[in-house]
Design an enzyme around this catalytic site. Structure first.
Site, PDB file in Angstrom:
ATOM      1  N   LYS A  62       0.811  -1.223   0.000  1.00 24.39           N
ATOM      2  CA  LYS A  62       0.000   0.000   0.000  1.00 24.39           C
ATOM      3  C   LYS A  62       0.845   1.274   0.000  1.00 24.39           C
ATOM      4  O   LYS A  62       0.456   2.292  -0.557  1.00 24.39           O
ATOM      5  CB  LYS A  62      -0.930   0.021   1.216  1.00 24.39           C
ATOM      6  CG  LYS A  62      -1.934  -1.124   1.256  1.00 24.39           C
ATOM      7  CD  LYS A  62      -3.192  -0.756   0.555  1.00 24.39           C
ATOM      8  CE  LYS A  62      -4.175  -1.888   0.348  1.00 24.39           C
ATOM      9  NZ  LYS A  62      -4.241  -2.946   1.320  1.00 24.39           N
ATOM     10  N   GLU A  74      -9.924   5.721   3.237  1.00 27.97           N
ATOM     11  CA  GLU A  74     -10.744   4.657   3.808  1.00 27.97           C
ATOM     12  C   GLU A  74      -9.815   3.472   4.002  1.00 27.97           C
ATOM     13  O   GLU A  74      -8.803   3.352   3.320  1.00 27.97           O
ATOM     14  CB  GLU A  74     -11.883   4.290   2.862  1.00 27.97           C
ATOM     15  CG  GLU A  74     -11.525   3.292   1.745  1.00 27.97           C
ATOM     16  CD  GLU A  74     -10.460   3.779   0.768  1.00 27.97           C
ATOM     17  OE1 GLU A  74     -10.398   4.998   0.508  1.00 27.97           O
ATOM     18  OE2 GLU A  74      -9.673   2.931   0.277  1.00 27.97           O
ATOM     19  N   SER A 123       1.873  -9.795  -0.843  1.00 31.14           N
ATOM     20  CA  SER A 123       1.463  -8.390  -0.704  1.00 31.14           C
ATOM     21  C   SER A 123       1.694  -7.792   0.675  1.00 31.14           C
ATOM     22  O   SER A 123       1.868  -6.585   0.804  1.00 31.14           O
ATOM     23  CB  SER A 123      -0.006  -8.229  -1.099  1.00 31.14           C
ATOM     24  OG  SER A 123      -0.837  -9.083  -0.329  1.00 31.14           O
TER      25      SER A 123
HETATM   26  C1  PLP Z   1      -5.133  -4.102   1.241  1.00 35.87           C
HETATM   27  C2  PLP Z   1      -4.445  -5.370   1.035  1.00 35.87           C
HETATM   28  C3  PLP Z   1      -4.818  -6.257   0.012  1.00 35.87           C
HETATM   29  C4  PLP Z   1      -6.010  -6.035  -0.870  1.00 35.87           C
HETATM   30  O1  PLP Z   1      -5.973  -4.872  -1.638  1.00 35.87           O
HETATM   31  P1  PLP Z   1      -5.617  -4.857  -3.172  1.00 35.87           P
HETATM   32  O2  PLP Z   1      -5.917  -3.468  -3.587  1.00 35.87           O
HETATM   33  O3  PLP Z   1      -6.486  -5.859  -3.838  1.00 35.87           O
HETATM   34  O4  PLP Z   1      -4.186  -5.186  -3.299  1.00 35.87           O
HETATM   35  C5  PLP Z   1      -4.067  -7.402  -0.179  1.00 35.87           C
HETATM   36  N1  PLP Z   1      -3.009  -7.687   0.615  1.00 35.87           N
HETATM   37  C6  PLP Z   1      -2.636  -6.867   1.616  1.00 35.87           C
HETATM   38  C7  PLP Z   1      -1.474  -7.244   2.463  1.00 35.87           C
HETATM   39  C8  PLP Z   1      -3.338  -5.691   1.858  1.00 35.87           C
HETATM   40  O5  PLP Z   1      -2.944  -4.895   2.853  1.00 35.87           O
END
Ligand code: PLP
Length: 395
Positions: A90, A112, A378
């Protein structure tokens, strides 16, 4: 196959656009007009890249997961977005958007958040730049993501609870939009995924595209191959997936695997598997696939993971799935929990619950022994330890 790219009106195929209340036209039109010029200004790029390097810690490693590869009988690399400052992808986007907000002379930032990762990433860049920060978050999510709420408060952000509907991400998004309508002049809304009215989906995808930009040379360095056979990512709104796919969108030999949250099961009534259950409609400013009743009421989504608990997907992903370019796989809470423990005990990496969905897809996908797969890792799982511990007790 037609080239995958956004057109000047903000559409990928039939998905996208900008459906906003009249009060927000000036803000959204201003962004549409300036975002590309500002983003690709040399001075902007220099500042963006130096912060990504020295503040976020990029490039994030591309790690060959040997024990995981042996288990699945193929070659699996992990793109380590969990190692970024604040623990997820993010921050790539919030760094970009805060620089943009500064250039537009905005003094106040709203956002948000679901899992709290985007809230933390936004509160972080606000602290970094000295801008005021208000984060809307569903009451349910405030309860299940307490560590991130504490981090946001520590960083000086105000966390405002959304108390309507399912009291999760979509309700927090509604509150943020309401705030922006009331404060259009001095406020920039940092959207945390590839959702919302044009230009947000494209802008966020471009900021996140650093993920696949690095993968291009990292994979070549590791394997001598330019392209992987598949890129696997979890999809809430779709920003980590968009970043991981970006430079492969028009490389037809790269399979794009989008992993969604099936909650208690795709057809259980407790799910967030938008690509299976979704139909065309408008949500939060863009035309996309969303979970709705035949008369257009939004169906409350469910996933144990707060970051995937959203009734829509970004217009890019709606297009990728609709056109057959991406393959969607829906994974239940149980499968994701199992995959989180398996990754942790095979590689010593505790993934975010969202990310664990991407790993669960390895159980379901078909691939050949010689394939090279990249999973977008992620985020890290510190925020999910309470959920993991509960599962451990049942194991
Ligand atoms: C917010 C988040 C997601 C989901 O959001 P995307 O916009 O689909 O990437 C996935 N993995 C993590 C670790 C997140 O913090």
């Amino acid at each position: 196959m037609e080239k995958i790219q956004i057109n000047s009106a903000g559409y990928y195929g039939k998905f996208g656009g900008a459906f906003v209340p009249e009060m927000l036209y000036p803000n959204v039109e201003e962004l549409q007009r300036v975002y590309l010029d500002l983003m690709y200004e040399e001075k902007f790029q220099q500042k963006f890249k130096s912060l990504l390097r020295d503040y976020v810690g990029r490039p994030s490693p591309l790690y060959l997961a040997e024990r995981l590869s042996n288990h699945y009988g193929t070659t699996i690399y992990l793109k380590r977005e969990d190692l970024n400052h604040t623990g997820a992808h993010k921050i790539n986007n919030t760094i970009g958007q805060i620089l943009l907000a500064q250039r537009l002379g905005k003094k106040r930032i709203i956002a948000e958040t679901g899992a709290g990762q985007h809230g933390v990433a936004t509160a972080t860049v606000c602290a970094l730049t000295g801008l005021e920060c208000i984060v809307y978050m569903g009451e349910v999510d405030i309860a299940r993501q307490a560590p991130n709420v504490q981090r946001m408060r520590m960083l000086g952000a105000e966390v405002r609870p959304a108390k309507s509907g399912s009291r999760t991400l979509k309700d927090a998004t509604n509150e943020a939009i309401r705030d922006w309508i009331n404060n259009p002049a001095d406020t920039h809304y940092i959207i945390g995924s590839v959702v919302g009215p044009h230009p947000y989906p494209d802008m966020v995808a471009r900021f996140q595209s650093v993920i696949s930009e690095e993968m291009l040379w990292q994979l070549e360095e590791h394997t001598g191959k330019k392209n992987p056979d598949a890129v696997i990512a979890c999809v809430g709104g779709g920003s980590n997936a968009a970043g991981a796919y970006y430079h492969y969108l028009n490389e037809k030999d790269v399979r794009l695997i989008a992993v969604e949250a099936a909650g208690m099961g795709v057809h259980s009534g407790e799910s967030a598997a938008t690509s299976v259950l979704g139909t065309e409609g408008v949500i939060h400013g863009s035309r996309t696939l969303l979970m709705q009743t035949p008369d257009g009421q939004i169906i409350e989504p469910y996933s144990l993971s707060a970051g995937l608990d959203y009734p829509g997907i970004g217009p890019l992903h709606a297009h990728l799935i609709d056109s057959g370019r991406a393959e969607a796989i829906a994974v239940t809470d149980e499968e994701a929990l199992k995959a989180a423990f398996f990754l942790t005990r095979t590689e010593g990496i505790i993934p975010a619950l969202e990310t664990a969905h991407a790993f669960a897809a390895l159980e379901r996908m078909k691939y050949a022994a010689g394939d090279v797969l990249v999973v977008c890792l992620s985020g890290r799982g510190d925020k999910d330890l309470a959920a993991y511990e509960k599962y451990l007790d049942k194991m």
